[in-house]
Design a protein around this motif. Sequence first.
Motif, PDB file in Angstrom:
ATOM      1  N   TYR A   1     -10.615   0.184   3.532  1.00 17.58           N
ATOM      2  CA  TYR A   1     -10.948  -1.208   3.212  1.00 17.58           C
ATOM      3  C   TYR A   1     -11.450  -1.957   4.444  1.00 17.58           C
TER       4      TYR A   1
ATOM      5  N   LYS B   1       0.819  -1.211   0.000  1.00 20.90           N
ATOM      6  CA  LYS B   1       0.000   0.000   0.000  1.00 20.90           C
ATOM      7  C   LYS B   1       0.856   1.266   0.000  1.00 20.90           C
TER       8      LYS B   1
ATOM      9  N   THR C   1      -8.606  -3.282  -4.823  1.00 17.15           N
ATOM     10  CA  THR C   1      -7.800  -2.164  -5.321  1.00 17.15           C
ATOM     11  C   THR C   1      -6.877  -2.593  -6.469  1.00 17.15           C
TER      12      THR C   1
ATOM     13  N   PHE D   1     -14.667   0.519  -4.664  1.00 19.48           N
ATOM     14  CA  PHE D   1     -13.779  -0.640  -4.657  1.00 19.48           C
ATOM     15  C   PHE D   1     -14.207  -1.586  -5.771  1.00 19.48           C
ATOM     16  N   TYR D   2     -13.246  -2.334  -6.323  1.00 13.87           N
ATOM     17  CA  TYR D   2     -13.520  -3.245  -7.428  1.00 13.87           C
ATOM     18  C   TYR D   2     -14.017  -4.590  -6.909  1.00 13.87           C
TER      19      TYR D   2
ATOM     20  N   SER E   1      -6.597  -8.739  -3.098  1.00 14.61           N
ATOM     21  CA  SER E   1      -6.125  -7.408  -3.523  1.00 14.61           C
ATOM     22  C   SER E   1      -6.932  -6.272  -2.929  1.00 14.61           C
ATOM     23  N   ARG E   2      -7.677  -6.549  -1.878  1.00 13.93           N
ATOM     24  CA  ARG E   2      -8.489  -5.567  -1.149  1.00 13.93           C
ATOM     25  C   ARG E   2      -9.223  -4.553  -2.037  1.00 13.93           C
TER      26      ARG E   2
ATOM     27  N   ARG F   1      -4.418  -1.136  -7.931  1.00  8.62           N
ATOM     28  CA  ARG F   1      -2.988  -0.858  -7.728  1.00  8.62           C
ATOM     29  C   ARG F   1      -2.335  -2.000  -6.940  1.00  8.62           C
TER      30      ARG F   1
ATOM     31  N   GLY G   1      -5.508   4.247  -5.051  1.00 10.02           N
ATOM     32  CA  GLY G   1      -5.248   3.042  -5.851  1.00 10.02           C
ATOM     33  C   GLY G   1      -6.408   2.561  -6.683  1.00 10.02           C
ATOM     34  N   LEU G   2      -7.521   3.329  -6.707  1.00 10.73           N
ATOM     35  CA  LEU G   2      -8.687   2.856  -7.459  1.00 10.73           C
ATOM     36  C   LEU G   2      -8.713   3.374  -8.902  1.00 10.73           C
TER      37      LEU G   2
ATOM     38  N   THR H   1      -8.749  11.673  -1.542  1.00 12.47           N
ATOM     39  CA  THR H   1      -9.193  10.526  -0.746  1.00 12.47           C
ATOM     40  C   THR H   1     -10.182  11.013   0.315  1.00 12.47           C
TER      41      THR H   1
END
Length: 354
Positions: free
Chosen positions: A318, A25, A233, A197-198, A230-231, A235, A79-80, A176
């Motif tokens: 997250y 991260k 994210t 989030f993905y 990958s939480r 990235r 990171g999104l 953010t």
Amino acid sequence: MSIISDDNFTKKNLIKEKNPVIDTKSIDYDKNFENSIRPKSFETYIGQSALKETLKITIEAAKKREVPLDHLLFYGPPGLGKTTLAGVIAEQMGVDIKITSAPALERPRDIIGILMSLKGGEILFIDEIHRLNKIAEEILYPAMEDFSLDMTTGKSQTVKTLRVPLPKFTLIGATTKAGALSGPLRDRFGIIHRLEFYTEKELSEVVKRTAGILDIEIDEEGAKAIAKRSRGTPRIANRLVKRVSDYALVKSDGKITESIANKALDVLNIDNSGLDSTDRNLLRLIIDKYNGGPVGIETIAAALGEDVRTIEDVCEPYLLQAGLLQRTPRGRKVSPAAYEHLNYKNYQTQQSLF
Ligand code: ADE
């Protein structure tokens, strides 16, 4: 290398997990790698479908009217893909993009310089826009609203304001923390959108795409295993592709399968939900030292030796979304699911110990 398994972690041996082997991260992430795999079109940009649809229409309309795009604000956890999306927009509009971040615009001359360097239609992307100082913000207001700069010359009684026209441009701000933006700045954006989030399915697509670009062999199950941890994210997913690929090359034939991915991710200390040692230490601290909370963010940060901003911006979103942590007016609290996730015997028993 020693791996601390969660099962070894009881309340009695309250030891902090070692630093993560990799910091998935970290903010000063390998930008060259990130840039080399950035999608350049809406077709290759995975996820955020509602936002993409809105943007496609807005871009089409701006092109038909032959005007620059309205100013846009993207917010959401790091990171999104906020910067990536700004790049896609520039590509679709057929214009150049200048990328900067609020901490780089400390002096008035920094923001004036960049505004004056813009050409008609260009996009100015300001990351971490909630960190702009008051002076920079005030310079931005007329620039965003009327495409002009209000410059002052002289001192006290002889002060004169000079209005300097700027070419029409589009500001894309990313943050953010949408709540930390001042009202007047927020009001000057035509489109304000949160990045989500993905899903695991979307992340699996991101993983396969990145592996393809890097010429890494991966099967469906291998991609899913990385996506799962990958939480939410991209990235993080992209970094894990590289790390898991290294492991596959050294320990096997280079191909990423489910079994290789899981072994590599275990070595990297990333658990089934994608939490790393910092996340787990944070949850354990609240349980072990503060009876599950609530406890203030400053106390948590000091005890973990992390700064408040990293915890708030990077770890917490997250953990909140995964339902492991809760935010209350009196501080942070862990949820019963966190006890379960960390293999604490029983939430009720733990509570009655105190
Ligand atoms: N890499 C980072 N974000 C991405 C996205 N949304 N789609 C594809 N690749 C990505």
